[in-house]
Scaffold this active site. Structure first.
Site, PDB file in Angstrom:
ATOM      1  N   GLU A 161     -65.864  27.709  -6.605  1.00 38.02           N
ATOM      2  CA  GLU A 161     -64.591  28.171  -6.042  1.00 38.02           C
ATOM      3  C   GLU A 161     -63.690  26.961  -5.812  1.00 38.02           C
ATOM      4  O   GLU A 161     -64.106  25.966  -5.188  1.00 38.02           O
ATOM      5  CB  GLU A 161     -64.843  28.912  -4.714  1.00 38.02           C
ATOM      6  CG  GLU A 161     -63.543  29.410  -4.079  1.00 38.02           C
ATOM      7  CD  GLU A 161     -63.736  30.475  -2.993  1.00 38.02           C
ATOM      8  OE1 GLU A 161     -64.883  30.903  -2.761  1.00 38.02           O
ATOM      9  OE2 GLU A 161     -62.724  30.859  -2.392  1.00 38.02           O
TER      10      GLU A 161
ATOM     11  N   ASP B 164     -68.884  38.446   1.348  1.00 30.03           N
ATOM     12  CA  ASP B 164     -68.572  38.441   2.781  1.00 30.03           C
ATOM     13  C   ASP B 164     -67.063  38.275   3.001  1.00 30.03           C
ATOM     14  O   ASP B 164     -66.586  38.274   4.135  1.00 30.03           O
ATOM     15  CB  ASP B 164     -69.401  37.410   3.561  1.00 30.03           C
ATOM     16  CG  ASP B 164     -69.189  35.985   3.091  1.00 30.03           C
ATOM     17  OD1 ASP B 164     -68.427  35.770   2.128  1.00 30.03           O
ATOM     18  OD2 ASP B 164     -69.794  35.071   3.688  1.00 30.03           O
ATOM     19  N   SER B 165     -66.307  38.216   1.894  1.00 25.32           N
ATOM     20  CA  SER B 165     -64.847  38.355   1.994  1.00 25.32           C
ATOM     21  C   SER B 165     -64.503  39.692   2.635  1.00 25.32           C
ATOM     22  O   SER B 165     -63.354  39.912   3.033  1.00 25.32           O
ATOM     23  CB  SER B 165     -64.198  38.256   0.608  1.00 25.32           C
ATOM     24  OG  SER B 165     -64.831  39.138  -0.305  1.00 25.32           O
TER      25      SER B 165
ATOM     26  N   GLU C 246     -74.233  29.773   0.122  1.00 23.75           N
ATOM     27  CA  GLU C 246     -73.187  28.755  -0.028  1.00 23.75           C
ATOM     28  C   GLU C 246     -73.736  27.358   0.245  1.00 23.75           C
ATOM     29  O   GLU C 246     -74.473  27.161   1.216  1.00 23.75           O
ATOM     30  CB  GLU C 246     -72.027  29.053   0.936  1.00 23.75           C
ATOM     31  CG  GLU C 246     -71.303  30.345   0.595  1.00 23.75           C
ATOM     32  CD  GLU C 246     -70.040  30.556   1.409  1.00 23.75           C
ATOM     33  OE1 GLU C 246     -69.655  29.650   2.196  1.00 23.75           O
ATOM     34  OE2 GLU C 246     -69.433  31.626   1.267  1.00 23.75           O
TER      35      GLU C 246
ATOM     36  N   ASP D  42     -73.699  38.757  -0.755  1.00 26.09           N
ATOM     37  CA  ASP D  42     -73.608  37.496  -0.019  1.00 26.09           C
ATOM     38  C   ASP D  42     -74.559  37.501   1.156  1.00 26.09           C
ATOM     39  O   ASP D  42     -74.654  38.498   1.884  1.00 26.09           O
ATOM     40  CB  ASP D  42     -72.189  37.321   0.539  1.00 26.09           C
ATOM     41  CG  ASP D  42     -71.300  36.537  -0.400  1.00 26.09           C
ATOM     42  OD1 ASP D  42     -71.829  35.835  -1.282  1.00 26.09           O
ATOM     43  OD2 ASP D  42     -70.069  36.632  -0.254  1.00 26.09           O
TER      44      ASP D  42
HETATM   45  O1  KIV Z   1     -67.076  36.676  -0.520  1.00 26.02           O
HETATM   46  C1  KIV Z   1     -66.512  36.639  -1.624  1.00 26.02           C
HETATM   47  O2  KIV Z   1     -65.750  37.519  -2.006  1.00 26.02           O
HETATM   48  C2  KIV Z   1     -66.780  35.494  -2.477  1.00 26.02           C
HETATM   49  C3  KIV Z   1     -65.840  35.283  -3.618  1.00 26.02           C
HETATM   50  C4  KIV Z   1     -64.607  34.621  -3.128  1.00 26.02           C
HETATM   51  C5  KIV Z   1     -66.474  34.525  -4.710  1.00 26.02           C
HETATM   52  O3  KIV Z   1     -67.672  34.752  -2.234  1.00 26.02           O
END
Ligand code: KIV
Length: 273
Positions: free
Chosen positions: A182, A45-46, A115, A84
């Site tokens: 993280e 979700d980045s 998370e 995610d």
């Molecule tokens: O959303 C993402 O890219 C992540 C990474 C930072 C591990 O969760």
């Protein structure tokens, strides 16, 4: 084209082979990463930040994750894909979490990432009991950035470290396949990795995790902060590494990342806390 099985990858990790993971959001990069030997693609979700231009991951919707997971799965049908679960899609109830996890699996994910520890252990257990492989994201959890007061290293005090160890252990006992750390001290990530029975993935968690993940845009050195901020005010996180600057092409940069992770040359002590 043989599809890589999650169980095979986990077995290889248990025998000491490092897992090389990268975030991926589209078919072109998925194909490129598959050819470069990336073990697992994370539809993170980045994407809220690096694709949508937001300041954090908090506005990412389920439909965004479904769309990008479908794109990645089309580009690399032979690759393992982790998606995610976006904020608001799993925390309310186990039933809500299962419905959304099944939707992600139906678009091509092979496991989902949630998370947090604590109450999330129940949610993870419910997903696992219904046949959904899960990765538990612990330490700095971006969906809680407001609650955590910014991008801060987690697990620094003895109490916080003990809590992280207990969460990781509880998640492993609930049956999750992987734990992702993280921004936690390298020594703590190492201790937990040695203690729990499942592989760990690190991002800003030192070299002794079972594998590593980075955001694609950080590997290419092309992310310079949220759209709303001036680029010269952005400082890349300590754990980021531009692999493109010493490579001749994007494909070679991704190959260099995979090789550096597999050989144990990335991360270096300077990337850790
Ligand atoms: O959303 C993402 O890219 C992540 C990474 C930072 C591990 O969760």
């Amino acid at each position: 084209m043989n599809h890589v099985q999650l169980t095979n990858l986990l077995t290889r990790a248990r025998h000491g082979e490092k897992i090389a993971m990268l975030t991926c959001y589209d078919a072109t990069f998925a194909k490129l990463m598959a050819a470069a030997g990336v073990d697992m693609l994370l539809v993170g979700d980045s994407l809220g930040m690096v694709i949508q231009g937001a300041a954090n991951t908090l506005q990412v919707q389920m439909q965004d994750m479904l769309y990008h997971t479908r794109c990645v799965a089309r580009g690399a049908p032979q690759c393992l894909i982790m998606s995610d679960m976006p904020v608001g899609s799993y925390e309310t109830s186990a039933k809500q979490a299962l419905m959304h996890a099944q939707a992600l699996m139906a678009t091509g994910a092979h496991l989902v990432k949630i998370e947090g520890g604590g109450d999330m252990v129940q949610i993870a257990r419910h997903l696992v009991n219904h046949g959904i492989p899960v990765c538990a994201h612990l330490g700095f959890t971006p969906q809680s950035v407001e609650k955590l007061g910014g991008y801060k290293i987690q697990g620094k005090t003895p109490e916080a470290a003990a809590r992280l160890m207990a969460d990781a252990q509880a998640m492993a006992e609930a049956g999750v396949s992987l734990v992702l750390f993280e921004m936690v001290p390298a020594a703590l990530a190492r201790d937990i990795t040695q203690h729990i029975a499942i592989p760990t993935i690190g991002i800003g968690a030192g070299a002794d995790c079972s594998g590593q993940v980075l955001v694609l845009q950080d590997v290419l050195g092309i992310y310079d902060g949220p759209a709303e901020k001036a680029p010269d005010t952005y400082r890349a996180p300590r754990f980021a590494q531009n692999f493109l600057q010493d490579s001749g092409s994007i494909a070679q940069a991704i190959q260099a990342y995979v090789k550096a992770v597999k050989d144990g040359r990335f991360p270096e002590p300077r990337h850790a806390y």
